[in-house]
Motif scaffolding. Structure first.
Motif, PDB file in Angstrom:
ATOM      1  N   TYR A 127       0.795  -1.333   0.047  1.00  0.00           N
ATOM      2  CA  TYR A 127       0.011   0.018   0.176  1.00  0.00           C
ATOM      3  C   TYR A 127       0.963   1.309  -0.047  1.00  0.00           C
ATOM      4  O   TYR A 127       2.036   1.194   0.196  1.00  0.00           O
ATOM      5  N   HIS A 128       0.078   2.388  -0.412  1.00  0.00           N
ATOM      6  CA  HIS A 128       0.871   3.489  -0.389  1.00  0.00           C
ATOM      7  C   HIS A 128       0.060   4.572   0.642  1.00  0.00           C
ATOM      8  O   HIS A 128      -0.901   4.344   0.867  1.00  0.00           O
ATOM      9  N   PHE A 129       1.265   5.611   1.245  1.00  0.00           N
ATOM     10  CA  PHE A 129       0.627   6.395   2.084  1.00  0.00           C
ATOM     11  C   PHE A 129       1.523   7.771   2.103  1.00  0.00           C
ATOM     12  O   PHE A 129       2.852   7.464   2.498  1.00  0.00           O
ATOM     13  N   ALA A 130       0.934   8.820   1.648  1.00  0.00           N
ATOM     14  CA  ALA A 130       1.715  10.033   1.908  1.00  0.00           C
ATOM     15  C   ALA A 130       0.753  11.220   2.050  1.00  0.00           C
ATOM     16  O   ALA A 130      -0.502  11.046   1.725  1.00  0.00           O
ATOM     17  N   GLY A 131       1.481  12.238   2.450  1.00  0.00           N
ATOM     18  CA  GLY A 131       0.349  13.541   2.781  1.00  0.00           C
ATOM     19  C   GLY A 131       0.166  14.034   1.509  1.00  0.00           C
ATOM     20  O   GLY A 131       0.577  14.115   0.514  1.00  0.00           O
ATOM     21  N   ALA A 132      -1.027  14.953   1.802  1.00  0.00           N
ATOM     22  CA  ALA A 132      -1.506  15.635   0.601  1.00  0.00           C
ATOM     23  C   ALA A 132      -1.766  17.051   0.975  1.00  0.00           C
ATOM     24  O   ALA A 132      -1.544  17.567   2.277  1.00  0.00           O
ATOM     25  N   PRO A 133      -1.703  18.058  -0.225  1.00  0.00           N
ATOM     26  CA  PRO A 133      -1.577  17.801  -1.568  1.00  0.00           C
ATOM     27  C   PRO A 133      -0.142  17.435  -1.719  1.00  0.00           C
ATOM     28  O   PRO A 133       0.747  18.074  -1.217  1.00  0.00           O
ATOM     29  N   ASP A 134       0.166  16.958  -3.170  1.00  0.00           N
ATOM     30  CA  ASP A 134       1.429  16.871  -3.608  1.00  0.00           C
ATOM     31  C   ASP A 134       2.043  18.197  -3.793  1.00  0.00           C
ATOM     32  O   ASP A 134       1.239  19.046  -4.069  1.00  0.00           O
ATOM     33  N   ILE A 190      -8.296   4.682   5.750  1.00  0.00           N
ATOM     34  CA  ILE A 190      -7.122   5.641   6.158  1.00  0.00           C
ATOM     35  C   ILE A 190      -6.869   6.457   5.113  1.00  0.00           C
ATOM     36  O   ILE A 190      -6.603   6.219   4.079  1.00  0.00           O
ATOM     37  N   LYS A 191      -7.335   7.745   5.197  1.00  0.00           N
ATOM     38  CA  LYS A 191      -7.137   9.098   4.358  1.00  0.00           C
ATOM     39  C   LYS A 191      -5.533   9.515   4.321  1.00  0.00           C
ATOM     40  O   LYS A 191      -5.053   9.262   5.419  1.00  0.00           O
ATOM     41  N   ARG A 192      -5.396   9.980   3.166  1.00  0.00           N
ATOM     42  CA  ARG A 192      -4.159  10.917   3.163  1.00  0.00           C
ATOM     43  C   ARG A 192      -4.202  11.869   4.074  1.00  0.00           C
ATOM     44  O   ARG A 192      -4.951  12.671   4.236  1.00  0.00           O
ATOM     45  N   PRO A 193      -3.263  11.845   5.041  1.00  0.00           N
ATOM     46  CA  PRO A 193      -3.318  13.329   6.203  1.00  0.00           C
ATOM     47  C   PRO A 193      -2.867  14.720   5.058  1.00  0.00           C
ATOM     48  O   PRO A 193      -2.037  14.811   4.229  1.00  0.00           O
TER      49      PRO A 193
END
Length: 290
Positions: free
Chosen positions: A209-216, A267-270
């Motif tokens: 899975y992938h998990f990174a903050g938003a926005p890019d 789990i949503k992007r933080p």
């Protein structure tokens, strides 16, 4: 649930030691207790502590030095996680392993999916890919969580570097052609704990899975946001990657498609700007105490 964490001083490991005790008993092991460079050390620790879940938050993270120490990086980032995964599979317990966008080549401008082709462009990335493959081959109840651009009030990271240099300079030159999602270590911690718990209930959720903050954003715009929130007047000048050469190549495109993480685990992007505000507040409180 008793959680065994490999790693003690890294950003996520420190956040786990802060947040996890309120949710579950936690044992964090540093190099003195479990040296990932020593074969068998991880298996022995899992046997000794008999946890109900394991999180690997330890890694060789010296990206540039790994160009000269690839064998060591491959042991810590590759062989050790595979050993952990096999030990967890033998005991039928969940294993959450943190990985990185560096297993991807960083081409294009579309967000990378967990099933996108892997093609690391650095020794560090290759070592992390060895670890991912070893975890999958172990065949247990696992989740590989790829993340990027991690920051917190702990250790060394981009935010703390900007806060150190900003007051000393009128202007900083920062790379603007690398794009990714800054990710608060605290958010990664919460994701790891939730994933471990959900895997215990439903092993069918295993996978990458992938998990990174938003926005890019770019490193340059991230720096600007840091200075604005911190009240620093330092100006940011955009430069290209070619203007800041490093021994190890960095991915230009670190955008991560995190939709599967939300769909499977909820789990949503933080929002990294909220995470940045929390980190700055944490650092301010630490300065006040000191």
């Amino acid at each position: 649930m008793t959680i065994l964490v490999f790693g003690k001083t890294g950003q996520v490991a420190q956040e786990l030691q802060v947040l996890a005790p309120a949710m579950a008993p936690l044992i964090a092991l540093g190099r003195d207790e479990a040296d990932l460079a020593v074969p068998g050390a991880c298996t022995a620790a899992i046997e000794d502590y008999a946890p109900t879940a394991v999180i690997n938050a330890a890694a060789y993270t010296a990206v540039d030095r790994a160009e000269e120490e690839e064998e060591l990086a491959a042991r810590v980032n590759g062989a050790a996680p595979a050993e952990m995964a096999r030990a967890c599979a033998a005991r039928d317990i969940p294993f959450v392993h943190l990985s990185t966008d560096y297993v991807l080549d960083g081409s294009g401008d579309a967000p990378w999916r967990p099933d996108s082709p892997v093609a690391p462009i650095s020794s560090y990335g290759r070592s992390k890919l060895v670890g991912e493959r070893g975890v999958v081959e172990a065949g247990g109840c696992y989740a590989i969580l790829r993340t990027s651009w991690v920051f917190s009030a702990h250790g060394q990271n981009f935010v703390k570097t900007m806060l150190r240099l900003g007051p000393e300079r009128d202007q900083l030159r920062v790379v603007a052609d690398q794009i990714g999602g800054p990710t608060p270590a605290a958010a990664i911690t919460r994701a790891c704990l939730s994933i471990a718990e959900q895997l215990a209930d439903d092993p069918a959720k295993r996978g990458t899975y992938h998990f990174a903050g938003a926005p890019d954003t770019s490193w340059a715009d991230f720096a600007r946001a840091i200075f604005v929130q911190a009240g620093l007047a330092c100006e940011v000048q955009d430069i290209g990657t070619s203007d800041y050469p490093t021994p190890a190549r960095r991915p230009a495109n670190s955008r991560l498609d995190c939709s599967a993480t939300e769909a499977v685990f909820g789990i949503k992007r933080p929002n990294w700007q909220d995470g940045l505000a929390a980190v700055l507040q944490d650092l301010k409180q630490k300065d006040t105490v000191q």
